[in-house]
Design an enzyme around this catalytic site. Structure first.
Site, mmCIF file in Angstrom:
data_model
loop_
_atom_site.group_PDB
_atom_site.id
_atom_site.type_symbol
_atom_site.label_atom_id
_atom_site.label_comp_id
_atom_site.label_asym_id
_atom_site.label_seq_id
_atom_site.Cartn_x
_atom_site.Cartn_y
_atom_site.Cartn_z
ATOM 1 N N VAL A 73 3.421 1.139 2.816
ATOM 2 C CA VAL A 73 3.115 0.069 3.760
ATOM 3 C C VAL A 73 3.702 -1.221 3.198
ATOM 4 C CG1 VAL A 73 1.320 -1.193 4.988
ATOM 5 C CG2 VAL A 73 0.987 1.233 4.438
ATOM 6 N N ASP A 129 -13.367 9.011 7.750
ATOM 7 C CA ASP A 129 -12.925 8.565 6.423
ATOM 8 C C ASP A 129 -13.359 7.119 6.193
ATOM 9 O OD1 ASP A 129 -11.798 8.913 3.946
ATOM 10 O OD2 ASP A 129 -9.758 8.456 4.581
ATOM 11 N N GLY A 177 0.833 -1.200 0.000
ATOM 12 C CA GLY A 177 0.000 0.000 0.000
ATOM 13 C C GLY A 177 0.864 1.245 0.000
ATOM 14 N N VAL A 178 0.303 2.356 -0.517
ATOM 15 C CA VAL A 178 1.015 3.629 -0.566
ATOM 16 C C VAL A 178 0.045 4.731 -0.182
ATOM 17 C CG1 VAL A 178 2.311 5.238 -2.000
ATOM 18 C CG2 VAL A 178 2.512 2.793 -2.421
ATOM 19 N N GLY A 179 0.522 5.681 0.627
ATOM 20 C CA GLY A 179 -0.306 6.825 1.022
ATOM 21 C C GLY A 179 0.534 8.071 1.124
ATOM 22 N N GLY A 207 3.676 7.688 3.199
ATOM 23 C CA GLY A 207 4.743 6.830 2.729
ATOM 24 C C GLY A 207 4.190 5.491 2.261
#
Length: 863
Positions: free
Chosen positions: A548, A658, A541-543, A546
């Site tokens: 995951v 969210d 994962g990316v957010g 940064g």
């Protein structure tokens, strides 16, 4: 003869065009003070302007306490080369400057009061006597603070400041050095601005409305002025000597944009724009003749926005001016697009044709973005397809200006007024509050001293932080700490960055070391080994914070490892919030925070690993097998239990803010757990109905009442969860710009079909034939109530949970009826010794309601 007349007519039209352009662009300022500070003679620039020396300008310089400053003693003349960033046309202005060792003032006679440009030039020329990079000073204009504790630390870069200030009959610029320091300036401009340049009102981005008093009650500072899609423009290319920068450094999606331009003669200026005369004084034709356009809008998927991102100072409101000119369309009324500011809708379905009545015609709009809506010191401007059924899928932007507005202290650079008084958050508190604050401070001091004694009295065993005992895996349940001492918000200076200034074991460790219970302290080596040194193949994962990573420990335990990106300006507050929230929570349907790592300036959080990933991946957009209707019901129920616990089970209720299918994760048994608490907020106390806060969340899931009123309640989560329910039922994205307008929003589309009584037409085909009618009815009823326009009309999460559980019971009861009917038919066939039809029996006459089990199910009622 005809050719001669034709040429003559063309020449005549050309002369008219030139005269028209000159008449619309000419401006003679009533006040035009251009000063080359420290110079002994006039300085003429290649753009045609002449900067006078202070000797040529009478009665401009005075100083406090009768301190007379000699031009010879306080000026520096140098032949040092200016940096490459200085335009050659302005180079002469940076070879001299004036130094002030005491508070000093330039005083100007203003012949025509009103808005004036104030432009200041700073360049620390190397000098044997003065180290100009060490100068610290302030600058004020009448009762507005322009600069506070200002320094130019880089001796290779020009600093240029441009302001718009309302000047009266006598206008003063004051330079005030800090104690034991000095001030300097290379050049000054004080020039009248056109009356039409800044209107006294603008549209507010959120909440929607009109912002008044813009030019009369505020000083303004130009933060960015961009010629979007075109080159840099110097003062000589502008009607009032402004500088326009290319947008290339701020364009966040270069791959999706392309620069377009037309001849300057193509650009037209309308006679009026909402009562304001739009001429080249607003922006030169150079700006309107170029633009950034969506690249290949016909062949590319238009589900993206052109995006420009800017770093700004937190705590200020901003005037945002957008310039448009349709230089890409071949016909009127074919270009429609949306404009967003900080992910909030500013202009929906902008149709330049209807506003200007012609192609290639200049147009602009002003917006005020309130300081509460500036997050992470960032302003983001986006344009994207409105995606109407008719029209071209395209979007453009020609020019952009971002202008800072003075705060309540009448300052553009701090919280001190001109007379040095503090006027910021918490100012103006009464005597009783001051006494209370002092008393509280003494009490806190006493508690800290007592805590220090206790800590010293009961030392922790050596190496406690690396033990893997049961206690080391516990998280602080009620830490009671101050966020000011833990993961502090980043200031504009990188010095306060969590990554930039923190040494090993000084951030998380100091916090957890003072807590009663602890999350596991992972070493950086452990996490590097678990992720193969943060191998890209381990990214799950990316957010904004940064990436995951999937980590596998030595004992085979799998973990989700969230590693902060030191170059990211996003997610720091979200990290802090997530730790504050998750450290207090434990529930089967909430993702658990396991521990942390704080070594070598890293900031890493470790969570339990959810093997089956987000719910969204199992609904659409992947090759995973579709979930059954029963699985979807159980997952929705699990998520509802997690949210219900957040709202009611914690010591103080928590609003997730969210809720969406990407934040509902599934473990290896498909048990749903709510994740990502970075935007969460504590629920209002009993004596309040809501939390007032800037709007955050995800488009498509966002509560419209929260969006309109900026008032957050638990019912905002309920609305988002209603969208999730329809997403689980229909298995499609919540916002799909590629679809016809009435289908773009899943919530609106589903509600329309429900009102028609035909919701079954949009159900995911994979499950449509397996859903019991009564179960579907109860499920859709719950989703419909969640999406009520007003929060007071929505159910609580507890009520939603009950309805979903009832829907599951109805589905299971129906399944049991079918199974039992099948078993009964088989039994009858065996008893009769053959085919039922051979015995003259019809299976439609076989009743299962005589069974004691199904007689109960037939009258199944909810509580």
């Amino acid at each position: 003869m005809e050719k001669f007349l034709h040429k003559l007519s063309i020449l005549f039209l050309f002369i008219i065009l030139i005269n028209f352009t000159i008449s619309n662009s000419s401006f003679t300022p009533a006040d035009n003070y251009l000063i080359d500070c420290g110079s002994s003679q006039q300085t003429k620039l290649s753009d045609g302007r002449t900067f006078k020396s202070e000797r040529d300008t009478a009665s401009l310089l005075s100083s406090d306490e009768d301190v007379q400053i000699s031009a010879d003693d306080s000026s520096i003349i140098s032949s040092a080369k200016a940096p490459p960033s200085v335009p050659p046309s302005s180079l002469p202005l940076f070879t001299t400057l004036r130094v002030f060792t005491e508070e000093s003032m330039y005083s100007f006679h203003i012949s025509q009061p009103g808005t004036h440009f104030v432009r200041l030039y700073f360049f620390p020329i190397p000098h044997a006597t003065y180290n100009l990079t060490a100068a610290t000073f302030g600058v004020s204009a009448d009762d507005y603070v322009l600069l506070e504790d200002f320094s130019v630390l880089d001796s290779t870069t020009l600093v240029y400041k441009e302001y718009l200030v309302n000047a009266s009959n006598r206008f003063s610029l004051v330079f005030k050095p800090k104690k034991k320091s000095f001030a300097f300036v290379n050049a000054i401009e004080v020039v009248s601005a056109p009356d039409s340049l800044v209107a006294d009102f603008a549209a507010a981005v959120f909440p929607a409305g009109v912002f008044n008093g813009l030019s009369s009650n505020y000083a303004l500072q130009v933060s960015y002025r961009l010629n979007v899609g075109g080159p840099n423009l110097g003062p000589g290319n502008d009607t009032i000597y402004r500088t326009w920068e290319s947008d290339s450094a701020y364009n966040m999606f270069v791959e999706g944009s392309k620069s377009v331009s037309v001849s300057l003669k193509t650009v037209k200026y309308p006679p009026a724009n909402g009562g304001v005369n739009l001429t080249p004084l607003i922006a030169p034709a150079w700006v309107y003749a170029s633009a950034q356009q969506m690249r290949d809008p016909v062949t590319l998927d238009p589900n993206f926005n052109l995006t420009w991102r800017f770093s700004v100072d937190q705590g200020y409101s901003y005037l945002i001016r957008l310039h448009f000119c349709d230089i890409v369309s071949l016909a009127l009324n074919t270009l429609y697009f949306n404009v967003y500011i900080n992910e909030m809708m500013a202009i929906p379905s902008l149709d330049l044709s209807s506003l200007t009545g012609a192609l290639a015609t200049a147009y602009y709009r002003d917006f005020v973005l309130d300081s509460a809506n500036v997050t992470n010191s960032t302003i983001m401007v986006q344009v994207g397809c409105a995606n109407l059924q008719s029209g071209v899928r395209d979007a453009i932007l020609n020019g952009l200006e971002i202008i800072k507005m003075s705060n309540s202290a009448r300052s553009l650079n701090g919280t001190l007024t001109v007379d040095g008084k503090y006027k910021g958050p918490g100012s103006g508190i009464g005597a009783m509050k001051i006494v209370s604050a002092v008393g509280l401070g003494l009490a806190v001091t006493a508690m800290v001293l007592l805590g220090m004694v206790c800590v010293r009295w009961q030392r922790r065993p050596e190496g406690w932080e690396k033990r893997k005992s049961f206690s080391s895996w516990l998280l602080p349940l009620n830490a009671g700490y101050s966020s000011n001492n833990f993961l502090s918000s980043r200031s504009s200076s990188r010095k306060s960055s969590l990554f930039g200034s923190r040494q090993s074991k000084s951030g998380y460790s100091s916090y957890f070391a003072s807590s009663v219970c602890f999350g596991r302290v992972f070493t950086l080596g452990e996490l590097q080994a678990a992720t193969q040194n943060f191998d890209e193949k381990a990214v799950i994962g990316v957010g904004g914070f940064g990436k995951v990573y999937l980590g596998v420990m030595e004992d085979g335990t799998k973990l989700a490892i969230k590693r902060g990106n030191p170059s990211s300006e996003q997610g720091i507050n979200e990290f802090r919030t997530e730790i504050e929230m998750l450290s207090k929570l434990r529930h089967r349907h909430l993702v658990s925070l396991i521990g942390f790592c704080d070594e070598q300036s890293e900031m890493i959080l470790v969570y339990e690993y959810m093997a089956n990933g987000p719910l969204r991946d199992h609904l659409y957009g992947s090759s995973l097998p579709p979930l059954t209707w029963k699985q979807r019901l159980e997952i929705c129920i699990g998520a509802a239990r997690g949210l219900h616990y957040l709202h009611t089970g914690a010591a103080q209720g928590i609003i997730h803010r969210d809720v969406k299918t990407t934040n509902i994760l599934l473990d290896d048994n498909f048990v749903a757990k709510v994740a990502d608490f970075g935007l969460s907020k504590a629920a209002p106390s009993l004596d309040k109905t809501h939390v007032s806060t800037a709007v955050k969340g995800s488009f498509g899931y966002l509560d419209p009442e929260y969006f309109r009123r900026q008032q957050l309640t638990e019912k905002s989560d309920v609305y988002s969860f209603g969208v999730v329910l329809f997403e689980a039922l229909c298995a499609r994205t919540v916002i799909d710009p590629k679809l016809p307008r009435e289908q773009v929003s899943l919530a609106e589309w589903a509600m329309n079909w429900h009102r028609k009584g035909k919701i079954e037409k949009i159900i995911d085909p994979h499950i449509a034939s397996t859903i019991n009618g009564e179960s579907l009815k109860k499920f859709v009823e719950a989703a419909e109530k969640c999406l009520a326009e007003y929060g007071v009309d929505r159910p609580s999460m507890g009520d939603v949970l009950w309805n979903l559980e009832y829907s599951l019971q109805l589905q299971e009861a129906a399944s049991m009826q079918v199974e039992d009917k099948s078993e009964c038919l088989i039994g009858i066939e065996k008893i009769s010794g053959g085919d039922l039809k051979n015995k003259g029996l019809d299976d439609s006459n076989v009743s299962v309601e005589s069974s004691s089990l199904f007689s109960q199910m037939g009258n199944f009622q909810g509580r």
